[in-house]
Motif scaffolding. Structure first.
Motif, mmCIF file in Angstrom:
data_model
loop_
_atom_site.group_PDB
_atom_site.id
_atom_site.type_symbol
_atom_site.label_atom_id
_atom_site.label_comp_id
_atom_site.label_asym_id
_atom_site.label_seq_id
_atom_site.Cartn_x
_atom_site.Cartn_y
_atom_site.Cartn_z
ATOM 1 N N ARG A 42 -4.442 -12.286 -0.607
ATOM 2 C CA ARG A 42 -3.656 -12.246 -1.847
ATOM 3 C C ARG A 42 -3.565 -10.824 -2.374
ATOM 4 N NH1 ARG A 42 -6.568 -16.969 -3.016
ATOM 5 N NH2 ARG A 42 -8.011 -15.774 -4.334
ATOM 6 N N ASP A 43 -4.688 -10.063 -2.250
ATOM 7 C CA ASP A 43 -4.683 -8.683 -2.734
ATOM 8 C C ASP A 43 -3.699 -7.813 -1.962
ATOM 9 O OD1 ASP A 43 -6.529 -9.289 -4.637
ATOM 10 O OD2 ASP A 43 -8.250 -8.435 -3.572
ATOM 11 N N LEU A 44 -3.402 -8.164 -0.704
ATOM 12 C CA LEU A 44 -2.436 -7.380 0.058
ATOM 13 C C LEU A 44 -1.016 -7.487 -0.518
ATOM 14 C CD1 LEU A 44 -3.456 -7.947 3.810
ATOM 15 C CD2 LEU A 44 -3.687 -5.865 2.444
ATOM 16 N N ARG A 45 -0.791 -8.520 -1.343
ATOM 17 C CA ARG A 45 0.517 -8.677 -1.982
ATOM 18 C C ARG A 45 0.514 -8.168 -3.418
ATOM 19 N NH1 ARG A 45 -0.284 -13.596 0.764
ATOM 20 N NH2 ARG A 45 -0.840 -14.662 -1.173
ATOM 21 N N SER A 46 -0.578 -7.511 -3.829
ATOM 22 C CA SER A 46 -0.679 -7.001 -5.200
ATOM 23 C C SER A 46 0.293 -5.848 -5.403
ATOM 24 C CB SER A 46 -2.121 -6.530 -5.458
ATOM 25 O OG SER A 46 -2.203 -5.834 -6.680
ATOM 26 N N PRO A 47 0.848 -5.700 -6.618
ATOM 27 C CA PRO A 47 1.729 -4.552 -6.890
ATOM 28 C C PRO A 47 0.964 -3.236 -6.949
ATOM 29 C CG PRO A 47 1.369 -5.848 -8.876
ATOM 30 C CD PRO A 47 0.769 -6.635 -7.751
ATOM 31 N N SER A 48 -0.391 -3.288 -7.036
ATOM 32 C CA SER A 48 -1.192 -2.071 -7.147
ATOM 33 C C SER A 48 -1.546 -1.554 -5.750
ATOM 34 C CB SER A 48 -2.471 -2.349 -7.936
ATOM 35 O OG SER A 48 -3.358 -1.253 -7.841
ATOM 36 N N ALA A 49 -1.155 -0.312 -5.480
ATOM 37 C CA ALA A 49 -1.488 0.282 -4.177
ATOM 38 C C ALA A 49 -2.989 0.405 -4.000
ATOM 39 C CB ALA A 49 -0.831 1.650 -4.055
ATOM 40 N N ARG A 50 -3.710 0.695 -5.055
ATOM 41 C CA ARG A 50 -5.175 0.824 -4.957
ATOM 42 C C ARG A 50 -5.792 -0.498 -4.542
ATOM 43 N NH1 ARG A 50 -9.284 -0.405 -8.058
ATOM 44 N NH2 ARG A 50 -7.922 -1.057 -9.759
ATOM 45 N N VAL A 51 -5.329 -1.616 -5.099
ATOM 46 C CA VAL A 51 -5.859 -2.934 -4.752
ATOM 47 C C VAL A 51 -5.557 -3.251 -3.290
ATOM 48 C CG1 VAL A 51 -5.682 -5.414 -5.231
ATOM 49 C CG2 VAL A 51 -5.742 -3.772 -7.121
ATOM 50 N N ARG A 52 -4.297 -2.941 -2.886
ATOM 51 C CA ARG A 52 -3.927 -3.224 -1.486
ATOM 52 C C ARG A 52 -4.778 -2.388 -0.524
ATOM 53 N NH1 ARG A 52 1.192 -2.384 -3.611
ATOM 54 N NH2 ARG A 52 1.647 -0.635 -2.198
ATOM 55 N N ARG A 53 -5.011 -1.115 -0.844
ATOM 56 C CA ARG A 53 -5.815 -0.254 0.028
ATOM 57 C C ARG A 53 -7.252 -0.776 0.142
ATOM 58 N NH1 ARG A 53 -5.507 3.964 -2.717
ATOM 59 N NH2 ARG A 53 -7.584 4.004 -3.634
ATOM 60 N N THR A 54 -7.814 -1.201 -1.000
ATOM 61 C CA THR A 54 -9.173 -1.741 -0.977
ATOM 62 C C THR A 54 -9.246 -3.010 -0.143
ATOM 63 O OG1 THR A 54 -9.536 -0.823 -3.189
ATOM 64 C CG2 THR A 54 -11.078 -2.521 -2.431
ATOM 65 N N ALA A 55 -8.202 -3.841 -0.228
ATOM 66 C CA ALA A 55 -8.180 -5.071 0.564
ATOM 67 C C ALA A 55 -8.151 -4.756 2.059
ATOM 68 C CB ALA A 55 -6.970 -5.918 0.173
ATOM 69 N N VAL A 78 4.613 0.172 1.737
ATOM 70 C CA VAL A 78 5.419 1.244 1.140
ATOM 71 C C VAL A 78 4.568 2.418 0.698
ATOM 72 C CG1 VAL A 78 7.240 -0.335 0.403
ATOM 73 C CG2 VAL A 78 5.287 0.079 -1.114
ATOM 74 N N ASP A 79 3.258 2.187 0.501
ATOM 75 C CA ASP A 79 2.382 3.253 0.021
ATOM 76 C C ASP A 79 1.687 3.941 1.194
ATOM 77 O OD1 ASP A 79 0.924 4.423 -2.496
ATOM 78 O OD2 ASP A 79 -0.630 3.989 -1.008
ATOM 79 N N THR A 80 1.702 5.261 1.190
ATOM 80 C CA THR A 80 1.121 6.025 2.288
ATOM 81 C C THR A 80 -0.371 5.794 2.417
ATOM 82 O OG1 THR A 80 2.800 7.735 2.078
ATOM 83 C CG2 THR A 80 0.764 8.350 3.199
ATOM 84 N N THR A 81 -1.092 5.733 1.305
ATOM 85 C CA THR A 81 -2.545 5.576 1.386
ATOM 86 C C THR A 81 -2.919 4.234 1.994
ATOM 87 O OG1 THR A 81 -2.665 4.705 -0.882
ATOM 88 C CG2 THR A 81 -2.878 7.085 -0.605
#
Length: 840
Positions: A42-55, A78-81
């Motif tokens: 679910r976190d991989l679909r978060s609008p927050s790039a930081r949350v997606r990176r942590t996931a 879409v986010d480089t990190t």
């Protein structure tokens, strides 16, 4: 001995819980523990790039099966990190399906993505990405080009060689240097002209890399260009050229390198000498010997000549000529002697022997050299020196050096040395005569046993006589049974056991009836030892009566005598008298019974009863006795014992299950083959069959305990011969090739030695199995006897036995398979708990 204390019960509970949670973590993808996977997805679909990176970072810790698809999806984030985190995760799991996405990154506008894509493609060794990486060699950013070059080096595809040659013209010096180093890895000779052109590169680092690369490629055509560099002023360039010429083994460069020995700096001289040693032509060797005459470079020449002398026959001949010359230059001659010792040059022994007797040189150094070379030809000069009027310390050094070289040819000289005025020399001569078992020396040794002024010499002489075991020494051994010194009595028992002449039984029995105390105990032992391997009514009747004595010391000595005396009535006698034997030595009864493979049903029943009740020593001995008897009637008791908490019992019961080899025990042995105790694992492996071939190969290639690896090899030997493949990917055509590989590459010297001789003793069976025995008297470094010390005995057939020294610090094992035994001392306190530590 050093022991490790067990953790307290509360700490054990903590460790157990930690292991449980760790296991749950590793199995999370199967059980969806605490909903963690669903949450991360679910976190991989978060609008927050930081949350997606942590996931993505958390998902990287899952198994490959659970993590692969989420990581592949994150590579297109879409986010480089997030994409960079996904690339690291793909590299961690070696996801080949990530290669197309990473190739697309190479043309991204984002420099970070281009660099990371190249790095991960290199780690994945993706050959399908080679063409895309070659195109990226023209990337506008030097850091990206550097990453691409390193990735191509990891993939090591020959298609990259020609494009990499173009990188030698790159405007960035670091990129040019990397290209040179990578071309060296490829080892493609097409790169040599371009690398020679790089010798004139404006960047010094590139020139140094090109020099090293040309040396490693070893093309003789480059020798001229490298030799010219020796005249440059740049110190590092000159040193690099020297080393490269040494790698090249260029005879062309020898004269220029020789000049540097005289005119170069200290460092250049040392490197030039090392290069000449690697070249090792006749001319190069001559220059190395010439360098021995110059004090400033003598040490460097000596260090470099050592390895050359081991294989270069011309260098060996030069050294021999140097040793045979009159030693006008003492220091030079001593250097030559040291070189011969380092190379263990046996042909130099006669020349060093002549120097020992006639040259005005430090004789201690010559003696040390003869000892280091280890050639039996050194016996003659050393014995001559011992018999001369040289100083006592010098003669003592000579006889000490003789220790590893002495053989039967030295018998007359050693016998003559028994009259030497120096006590130390006499003692060593006695020891050598015993070790060599020279029978003609027995008459010369007997006076040292009876008349020597010091007890140490008498002990050594008695031990030597026992080793020689001459029949005419029996009378003196019988006399020694009355001596107050325990060491002399032990030698007497050993000597009588080695002679085992039936005529000695009557005089020994007369002694037994008149002696008391410790002397009487030694006499009981001697009575059995003198009858070893035979049945004797005289000895059996007397020992049977002694077994009625309530004294545990008398009972223990009587058991020793019965253990040596082989008589089919002994198992029944011991089983019937078991209740009257002192509790601390009852385990000895089971040990003795174990030496009788043909036991009756009543004996098997009693052994089974002892296995299920009693202290750990008795139970472990009973388990081993059931192993020797091969009693299938006791399988249920052995299975329970293999699951017990008693350390020695578990090991021996597992060995019994493995040897009996019941079909129903294959799954049980498979579980025991993963036991925390290495000795249990080792014994369990010996009973596994073809169905567990992969498990055996895994233990052979990856287990940390050497005896587990050895047991796996023994078990594989018994399987049908076929190709083998270890977990590390190494393949073998048959078990013989596998055995040879273990004999050469195993990390433990004992395992290499055993593997090299595996099967060598299979047919070396003797007519009397009682002749194969092992006797130990255990002392620590302070000379204190190690009583009730638990030990691990590794037998020549691969089985591992847990055993104990007795109350006199002795261990006696009989009826052993032919071959080599090993002893291990486990590193843990003696408690009724499984052993978890590796052996000391």
């Amino acid at each position: 001995m050093r022991y490790n204390a067990l953790p307290r019960p509360r700490r054990l509970i903590g460790i157990g819980l930690a292991l449980i949670f760790a296991s749950l973590g590793t199995l999370a993808h199967g059980f969806d523990w605490s909903g963690r996977i669903a949450s991360d997805l679910r976190d991989l679909r978060s609008p927050s790039a930081r949350v997606r990176r942590t996931a993505v970072e958390r998902i990287a810790g899952y198994s490959r099966q659970a993590a692969e698809q989420p990581i592949l999806n994150a590579l297109a984030d879409v986010d480089t990190t997030v994409r960079l985190a996904a690339a690291k995760a793909a590299a961690r799991h070696r996801l080949v399906r990530a290669v197309p996405s990473l190739i697309r990154w190479l043309t991204s506008a984002d420099e970070a993505l281009r660099q990371e894509g190249a790095r991960v493609l290199g780690q994945l060794k993706a050959k399908s990405a080679v063409q895309a990486l070659i195109r990226s060699l023209e990337d506008p950013e030097s850091k990206t080009r550097l990453r691409v070059i390193r990735a191509l080096a990891e993939i090591a595809d020959a298609r990259a060689v020609i494009p990499l040659l173009g990188c030698l013209q790159d405007p960035n010096a670091t990129v040019r240097q990397a290209a040179v180093e990578v071309l060296t890895v490829f080892g493609d000779r097409r790169a040599i002209p371009s690398l020679m052109a790089s010798l004139g590169d404006p960047a010094r680092t590139v020139r140094l890399a090109a020099i090293k690369a040309l040396g490693r490629l070893r093309d003789p055509k480059t020798a001229y260009a490298l030799t010219r560099l020796l005249r440059q002023a740049d110190r590092d360039i000159v040193l690099g050229a020297i080393d490269a010429l040494g790698d090249l083994k260029s005879a062309y460069a020898v004269p220029e390198l020789a000049k540097l020995i005289n005119v170069g700096s200290t460092t250049q001289r040392r490197h030039a000498i090392a290069a000449l040693a690697r070249i090792a032509t006749v001319e190069a060797v001559d220059h190395l010997f010439a360098a021995l005459e110059t004090s400033s470079v003598r040490q460097a020449a000596q260090q470099s000549l050592g390895p050359v002398l081991k294989t270069n026959r011309y260098a060996q001949a030069r050294l021999l000529r140097l040793l045979r010359r009159s030693p006008s230059n003492q220091s030079q001659t001593l250097v030559a002697v040291a070189l011969a010792a380092e190379a263990q040059l046996g042909t130099a022994v006669p020349a060093i022997g002549r120097l020992l007797m006639h040259a005005p040189l430090p004789r201690e150094e010559l003696i040390t050299a003869l000892q280091s070379i280890g050639d039996s030809r050194a016996q003659r000069p050393l014995l001559t020196l011992i018999a001369s009027d040289a100083a006592a310390d010098l003669r003592y050094a000579a006889i000490r050096a003789l220790g590893g070289l002495v053989d039967a040819r030295a018998d007359q000289s050693l016998i003559a040395t028994l009259d030497d005025p120096d006590l130390r020399i006499r003692r060593l001569a006695i020891s050598y005569l015993g070790r060599l078992r020279i029978r003609r020396a027995a008459s010369a040794l007997r006076p040292s046993v009876t008349d020597a002024n010091d007890i140490v010499t008498r002990r050594l002489a008695a031990r030597a006589l026992a080793e020689i075991a001459a029949t005419d020494s029996a009378a003196i051994f019988v006399e020694l049974l009355s001596h107050q010194d325990a060491a002399l009595r032990r030698s007497a028992v050993l000597g009588l056991g080695r002679i085992h002449d039936p005529r000695t039984l009557a005089p020994i029995l007369r002694r037994c009836r008149t002696l008391a105390g410790a002397n009487h105990l030694s006499c009981l032992q001697a009575l059995g030892a003198a009858s070893r391997g035979r049945s004797s009514d005289l000895a059996f009747d007397y020992l049977r009566e002694r077994l009625r004595q309530p004294s545990s010391a008398i009972q223990s000595a009587t058991l020793d005598g019965l253990a040596a005396l082989k008589d089919p009535r002994i198992p029944t006698l011991l089983v019937d008298r078991f209740a009257s034997i002192a509790a601390p030595i009852r385990y000895r009864v089971a040990q003795i019974v174990a030496h009788y493979p043909s036991l009756r049903a009543r004996h098997i029943r009693r052994l089974t009863e002892w296995l299920e009740g009693g202290d750990q020593k008795l139970r472990s001995a009973a388990a081993w006795a059931l192993l020797e008897s091969g009693a299938r009637a006791s399988l249920k008791a052995l299975r329970r014992a293999a699951a017990s908490r008693d350390w020695a019992v578990r090991i021996n019961a597992t060995a019994a299950l493995a040897k009996i080899g019941a079909d129903d025990d294959q799954s049980r042995l498979e579980v025991l083959a993963s036991d925390v105790d290495p000795y249990v694992r080792a014994n369990a492996l010996l009973g596994l069959r073809s169905a567990h071939r992969s498990l055996l190969l895994n233990r052979l290639s990856s287990d940390q305990n050497p005896w587990v690896r050895l047991s796996a090899l023994y078990a594989l030997q018994r399987l049908p011969d076929s190709p083998f493949k270890l977990d590390n990917g190494r393949q073998f055509a048959n078990v013989a090739a596998l055995r040879d590989w273990v004999a050469e590459h195993d990390s433990d010297r004992r395992i290499r030695l055993t593997a090299a001789t595996l099967g060598q003793f299979d047919r070396q069976e003797t007519a009397n199995p009682w002749e194969r025995w092992l006797g130990l008297y255990l002392l620590n470094r302070q000379g204190i006897p190690l009583r009730s010390q638990r030990l691990i005995l590794i037998l020549p057939n691969g089985l591992i036995k847990a055993t104990y020294s007795d109350e006199r610090a002795q261990l006696w094992e009989e009826n052993l398979p032919a071959g080599r035994c090993f002893i291990d001392v486990p590193a843990q306190s003696v408690t009724d708990a499984p052993v978890t530590d590796a052996p000391q």
